[in-house]
Design a protein around this motif. Structure first.
Motif, PDB file in Angstrom:
ATOM      1  N   UNK A  70      -6.570  -0.073  -6.466  1.00  0.00           N
ATOM      2  CA  UNK A  70      -8.035   0.325  -7.902  1.00  0.00           C
ATOM      3  C   UNK A  70      -7.023   0.729  -9.257  1.00  0.00           C
ATOM      4  N   UNK A  71      -7.294   0.040 -10.155  1.00  0.00           N
ATOM      5  CA  UNK A  71      -6.699   0.800 -11.575  1.00  0.00           C
ATOM      6  C   UNK A  71      -6.615   2.902 -11.288  1.00  0.00           C
ATOM      7  N   UNK A  72      -5.753   3.674 -11.558  1.00  0.00           N
ATOM      8  CA  UNK A  72      -6.136   4.689 -12.102  1.00  0.00           C
ATOM      9  C   UNK A  72      -6.383   5.221  -9.811  1.00  0.00           C
ATOM     10  N   UNK A  73      -6.770   4.808  -9.130  1.00  0.00           N
ATOM     11  CA  UNK A  73      -6.625   5.212  -8.149  1.00  0.00           C
ATOM     12  C   UNK A  73      -5.569   5.852  -7.802  1.00  0.00           C
ATOM     13  N   UNK A  74      -5.426   7.371  -6.702  1.00  0.00           N
ATOM     14  CA  UNK A  74      -4.706   7.924  -6.624  1.00  0.00           C
ATOM     15  C   UNK A  74      -4.085   7.210  -4.702  1.00  0.00           C
ATOM     16  N   UNK A  75      -2.803   6.542  -4.102  1.00  0.00           N
ATOM     17  CA  UNK A  75      -2.108   5.995  -2.682  1.00  0.00           C
ATOM     18  C   UNK A  75      -0.792   6.631  -1.970  1.00  0.00           C
ATOM     19  N   UNK A  76      -1.177   6.950  -1.390  1.00  0.00           N
ATOM     20  CA  UNK A  76      -0.392   7.797  -0.301  1.00  0.00           C
ATOM     21  C   UNK A  76       1.223   6.507  -0.402  1.00  0.00           C
ATOM     22  N   UNK A  77       2.520   7.434  -0.208  1.00  0.00           N
ATOM     23  CA  UNK A  77       3.349   7.209  -0.869  1.00  0.00           C
ATOM     24  C   UNK A  77       4.092   6.488   0.602  1.00  0.00           C
ATOM     25  N   UNK A  78       2.806   6.461   2.450  1.00  0.00           N
ATOM     26  CA  UNK A  78       3.498   6.269   2.847  1.00  0.00           C
ATOM     27  C   UNK A  78       4.060   4.821   3.044  1.00  0.00           C
ATOM     28  N   UNK A  79       4.777   3.786   4.290  1.00  0.00           N
ATOM     29  CA  UNK A  79       5.217   2.742   3.778  1.00  0.00           C
ATOM     30  C   UNK A  79       4.924   1.998   5.019  1.00  0.00           C
ATOM     31  N   UNK A  80       4.073   0.664   5.062  1.00  0.00           N
ATOM     32  CA  UNK A  80       3.779   0.288   6.329  1.00  0.00           C
ATOM     33  C   UNK A  80       4.451  -1.011   6.168  1.00  0.00           C
ATOM     34  N   UNK A  81       5.481  -1.476   6.925  1.00  0.00           N
ATOM     35  CA  UNK A  81       5.612  -2.791   6.669  1.00  0.00           C
ATOM     36  C   UNK A  81       4.926  -3.678   7.069  1.00  0.00           C
ATOM     37  N   UNK A  82       3.729  -3.963   7.930  1.00  0.00           N
ATOM     38  CA  UNK A  82       2.494  -4.778   7.695  1.00  0.00           C
ATOM     39  C   UNK A  82       0.997  -4.859   7.060  1.00  0.00           C
ATOM     40  N   UNK A  83       1.346  -4.329   6.071  1.00  0.00           N
ATOM     41  CA  UNK A  83       0.566  -3.520   5.152  1.00  0.00           C
ATOM     42  C   UNK A  83       0.277  -4.763   4.327  1.00  0.00           C
ATOM     43  N   UNK A  84      -1.030  -5.395   3.631  1.00  0.00           N
ATOM     44  CA  UNK A  84      -0.222  -6.167   1.809  1.00  0.00           C
ATOM     45  C   UNK A  84      -0.871  -4.743   1.410  1.00  0.00           C
ATOM     46  N   UNK A  85      -0.321  -4.711   0.357  1.00  0.00           N
ATOM     47  CA  UNK A  85      -1.255  -3.986  -1.208  1.00  0.00           C
ATOM     48  C   UNK A  85      -1.263  -4.914  -2.122  1.00  0.00           C
ATOM     49  N   UNK A  86      -2.230  -4.553  -2.532  1.00  0.00           N
ATOM     50  CA  UNK A  86      -3.273  -5.686  -3.451  1.00  0.00           C
ATOM     51  C   UNK A  86      -3.389  -4.910  -4.829  1.00  0.00           C
ATOM     52  N   UNK A  87      -2.987  -5.203  -5.950  1.00  0.00           N
ATOM     53  CA  UNK A  87      -3.109  -4.566  -6.878  1.00  0.00           C
ATOM     54  C   UNK A  87      -4.059  -5.122  -7.738  1.00  0.00           C
ATOM     55  N   UNK A  88      -4.768  -4.219  -8.175  1.00  0.00           N
ATOM     56  CA  UNK A  88      -6.105  -5.206  -8.573  1.00  0.00           C
ATOM     57  C   UNK A  88      -6.541  -4.204 -10.067  1.00  0.00           C
ATOM     58  N   UNK A  89      -6.796  -4.974 -12.158  1.00  0.00           N
ATOM     59  CA  UNK A  89      -7.102  -4.080 -13.363  1.00  0.00           C
ATOM     60  C   UNK A  89      -8.943  -3.730 -12.838  1.00  0.00           C
ATOM     61  N   UNK A  90      -9.291  -3.600 -13.838  1.00  0.00           N
ATOM     62  CA  UNK A  90     -10.494  -3.234 -13.861  1.00  0.00           C
ATOM     63  C   UNK A  90     -11.916  -4.269 -14.033  1.00  0.00           C
ATOM     64  N   UNK A  91     -11.037  -4.685 -13.698  1.00  0.00           N
ATOM     65  CA  UNK A  91     -11.818  -6.196 -14.438  1.00  0.00           C
ATOM     66  C   UNK A  91     -12.169  -7.084 -12.508  1.00  0.00           C
ATOM     67  N   UNK A  92     -10.774  -6.837 -11.881  1.00  0.00           N
ATOM     68  CA  UNK A  92     -10.957  -6.885 -10.259  1.00  0.00           C
ATOM     69  C   UNK A  92     -10.139  -7.898 -10.392  1.00  0.00           C
ATOM     70  N   UNK A  93      -9.406  -8.536 -11.447  1.00  0.00           N
ATOM     71  CA  UNK A  93      -8.409  -9.496 -11.448  1.00  0.00           C
ATOM     72  C   UNK A  93      -6.776  -8.778 -10.806  1.00  0.00           C
ATOM     73  N   UNK A  94      -6.271  -9.430  -9.835  1.00  0.00           N
ATOM     74  CA  UNK A  94      -4.722  -8.848  -8.917  1.00  0.00           C
ATOM     75  C   UNK A  94      -3.821  -9.409 -10.033  1.00  0.00           C
ATOM     76  N   UNK A  95      -3.387  -7.869 -10.181  1.00  0.00           N
ATOM     77  CA  UNK A  95      -1.894  -7.522 -11.217  1.00  0.00           C
ATOM     78  C   UNK A  95      -0.799  -7.658 -10.151  1.00  0.00           C
ATOM     79  N   UNK A  96      -1.287  -7.443  -8.756  1.00  0.00           N
ATOM     80  CA  UNK A  96       0.347  -7.329  -8.366  1.00  0.00           C
ATOM     81  C   UNK A  96       0.152  -7.444  -6.713  1.00  0.00           C
ATOM     82  N   UNK A  97       1.654  -8.445  -5.731  1.00  0.00           N
ATOM     83  CA  UNK A  97       0.427  -7.628  -4.338  1.00  0.00           C
ATOM     84  C   UNK A  97       2.116  -8.035  -3.629  1.00  0.00           C
ATOM     85  N   UNK A  98       2.441  -6.194  -2.765  1.00  0.00           N
ATOM     86  CA  UNK A  98       3.571  -6.682  -1.965  1.00  0.00           C
ATOM     87  C   UNK A  98       3.289  -5.745  -0.848  1.00  0.00           C
TER      88      UNK A  98
END
Length: 100
Positions: A70-98
């Motif tokens: 979520x916007x402004x959410x703190x996340x750990x910097x650990x790397x998990x190769x099997x994990x999908x990170x989806x970043x959303x904006x304040x309206x819940x729309x996807x802005x990136x996926x990695x």
């Protein structure tokens, strides 16, 4: 006599160390990223994220887990190769996926 023995040991030690030197083990190469590929998730960008879309994205990427950021959410910097990170904006729309 002691001085001569110390000098002999000091000068003889490098050659002894060279003779007994063992080969260093090769460092393992990092494993190839398995289980997650976000290259085909362009359909996500701009879409409003819901549970069904999250499941579809996880299945399409081959990830074993999904982290929604979520916007402004703190996340750990650990790397998990099997994990999908989806970043959303304040309206819940996807802005990136990695993966990671």
């Amino acid at each position: 006599m002691t001085k001569l023995l110390l000098i002999a040991l000091l000068f003889g030690a490098p050659s002894f160390a060279e003779k007994t030197k063992t080969a260093r083990p090769q460092l393992a190469t990092p494993p190839a990223m398995e289980g997650c590929d976000a290259s085909d998730l362009k359909f996500l960008i701009g879409a409003t994220l819901d549970e069904a879309l999250t499941t579809r994205a996880r299945d399409a990427s081959g990830a074993t887990s999904v982290r929604v950021i979520q916007p402004g959410q703190m996340v750990s910097m650990d790397y998990v190769a099997e994990r999908l990170n989806i970043e959303v904006d304040a309206a819940g729309k996807v802005i990136s996926a990695r993966c990671g």
